[in-house]
Motif scaffolding. Structure first.
Motif, short mmCIF file in Angstrom:
data_model
loop_
_atom_site.label_atom_id
_atom_site.label_comp_id
_atom_site.label_asym_id
_atom_site.label_seq_id
_atom_site.Cartn_x
_atom_site.Cartn_y
_atom_site.Cartn_z
N ALA A 74 0.93 -1.29 -0.09
CA ALA A 74 -0.16 0.00 0.18
C ALA A 74 0.71 1.17 0.00
O ALA A 74 0.52 2.04 -0.57
CB ALA A 74 -0.76 -0.16 1.12
N SER A 75 1.87 1.32 0.77
CA SER A 75 3.04 2.54 0.84
C SER A 75 3.46 2.62 -0.58
O SER A 75 3.67 3.97 -1.23
CB SER A 75 3.90 2.07 1.90
OG SER A 75 3.39 2.09 3.12
N ILE A 76 3.98 1.99 -1.15
CA ILE A 76 4.61 1.87 -2.55
C ILE A 76 3.51 2.20 -3.50
O ILE A 76 3.60 3.21 -4.51
CB ILE A 76 5.09 0.48 -3.31
CG1 ILE A 76 6.28 0.18 -2.18
CG2 ILE A 76 5.38 0.37 -4.85
CD1 ILE A 76 7.04 -1.27 -2.30
N ALA A 77 2.11 1.75 -3.40
CA ALA A 77 1.02 2.14 -4.56
C ALA A 77 0.64 3.82 -4.27
O ALA A 77 0.35 4.41 -5.06
CB ALA A 77 -0.07 1.36 -4.22
N SER A 78 0.81 4.14 -3.00
CA SER A 78 0.31 5.42 -2.71
C SER A 78 1.33 6.39 -3.28
O SER A 78 1.11 7.56 -3.65
CB SER A 78 0.43 5.66 -1.27
OG SER A 78 1.43 5.64 -0.48
N LEU A 79 2.48 5.97 -3.39
CA LEU A 79 3.66 6.61 -4.07
C LEU A 79 3.20 7.04 -5.48
O LEU A 79 3.19 8.16 -5.92
CB LEU A 79 5.00 6.43 -3.95
CG LEU A 79 5.71 6.13 -2.71
CD1 LEU A 79 6.91 5.34 -2.72
CD2 LEU A 79 5.92 7.40 -2.28
N PHE A 80 2.83 6.11 -6.11
CA PHE A 80 2.35 6.30 -7.51
C PHE A 80 1.18 7.06 -7.48
O PHE A 80 0.86 7.86 -8.68
CB PHE A 80 2.01 4.94 -8.25
CG PHE A 80 3.46 3.91 -8.40
CD1 PHE A 80 4.38 4.41 -9.35
CD2 PHE A 80 3.75 2.74 -8.01
CE1 PHE A 80 5.39 3.71 -9.44
CE2 PHE A 80 4.51 2.09 -7.93
CZ PHE A 80 5.66 2.50 -8.74
N VAL A 81 0.40 6.85 -6.64
CA VAL A 81 -0.89 7.73 -6.84
C VAL A 81 -0.84 9.18 -6.59
O VAL A 81 -1.14 10.03 -7.28
CB VAL A 81 -1.93 7.09 -5.74
CG1 VAL A 81 -3.23 7.99 -5.75
CG2 VAL A 81 -2.42 5.89 -6.17
N ARG A 82 0.11 9.64 -5.66
CA ARG A 82 0.39 10.89 -5.36
C ARG A 82 1.13 11.31 -6.71
O ARG A 82 0.77 12.55 -6.77
CB ARG A 82 1.64 10.99 -4.06
CG ARG A 82 0.82 11.13 -2.62
CD ARG A 82 1.75 11.49 -1.70
NE ARG A 82 1.46 10.39 -0.68
CZ ARG A 82 2.64 9.86 -0.11
NH1 ARG A 82 3.86 10.05 -0.26
NH2 ARG A 82 2.29 9.02 0.88
N GLU A 83 2.10 10.56 -7.19
CA GLU A 83 2.82 11.29 -8.29
C GLU A 83 1.63 11.80 -9.27
O GLU A 83 1.79 12.92 -9.97
CB GLU A 83 3.78 10.41 -8.81
CG GLU A 83 4.95 10.23 -8.15
CD GLU A 83 5.96 9.34 -8.72
OE1 GLU A 83 6.00 8.83 -9.80
OE2 GLU A 83 7.02 8.94 -7.90
N GLU A 84 0.68 10.87 -9.69
CA GLU A 84 -0.17 11.12 -10.76
C GLU A 84 -1.11 12.28 -10.18
O GLU A 84 -1.35 12.97 -11.11
CB GLU A 84 -1.07 9.78 -10.84
CG GLU A 84 -1.98 10.03 -12.05
CD GLU A 84 -2.85 8.57 -12.19
OE1 GLU A 84 -4.02 8.62 -12.42
OE2 GLU A 84 -1.96 7.65 -12.38
#
Length: 129
Positions: A74-84
């Motif tokens: 979830a932490s790794i996925a949140s990084l991608f979502v934040r960038e987008e």
């Protein structure tokens, strides 16, 4: 943070396995290896625990391992979502700025039209009078 908590859990559980499963685990190091294999969702190294305490420690480690994997993912996925989101937010801000500038321009034009209409109405009333 997650990894340090997991490391403490593995070290404590290694001691628990060494104490509770003395027939399966011969040393603290082997207990830590057992705990690490359970925490990383690999499974039991050797046979399953025989004592109730060993099974309880195993259950806690398995659940902790799944929770750790879920939190890391979830932490790794949140990084991608934040960038987008940040890219989308910048585009949205640009659009809002352009829209506000256009609205300001329209307000100025309407003010000028109203001024001209007032001037025209005033000049028309002077001609009649």
């Amino acid at each position: 943070m997650f990894v340090s908590v997991a490391a403490v859990v593995v070290l404590l559980a290694g001691g628990g396995f060494a104490a509770f499963e003395s027939e399966q685990v011969s040393s603290y190091g082997e207990g830590v290896w057992w705990a690490l294999s359970l925490m990383s969702t690999v499974g039991f190294v050797g046979e399953a625990p025989e004592s109730t305490a060993g099974r309880l420690v195993s259950s806690i480690l398995m659940i902790s391992g799944f929770a750790l994997m879920a939190l890391v993912t979830a932490s790794i996925a949140s990084l991608f979502v934040r960038e987008e989101e940040s890219t989308g937010e910048a585009t949205e801000r640009e659009f809002e700025d352009r829209a506000l500038a256009l609205l300001d321009h329209l307000v100025e034009r309407i003010d000028r039209v109203e001024t001209r209409l007032d001037d025209f109405a005033d000049s028309g009333s002077k001609d009649r009078g």
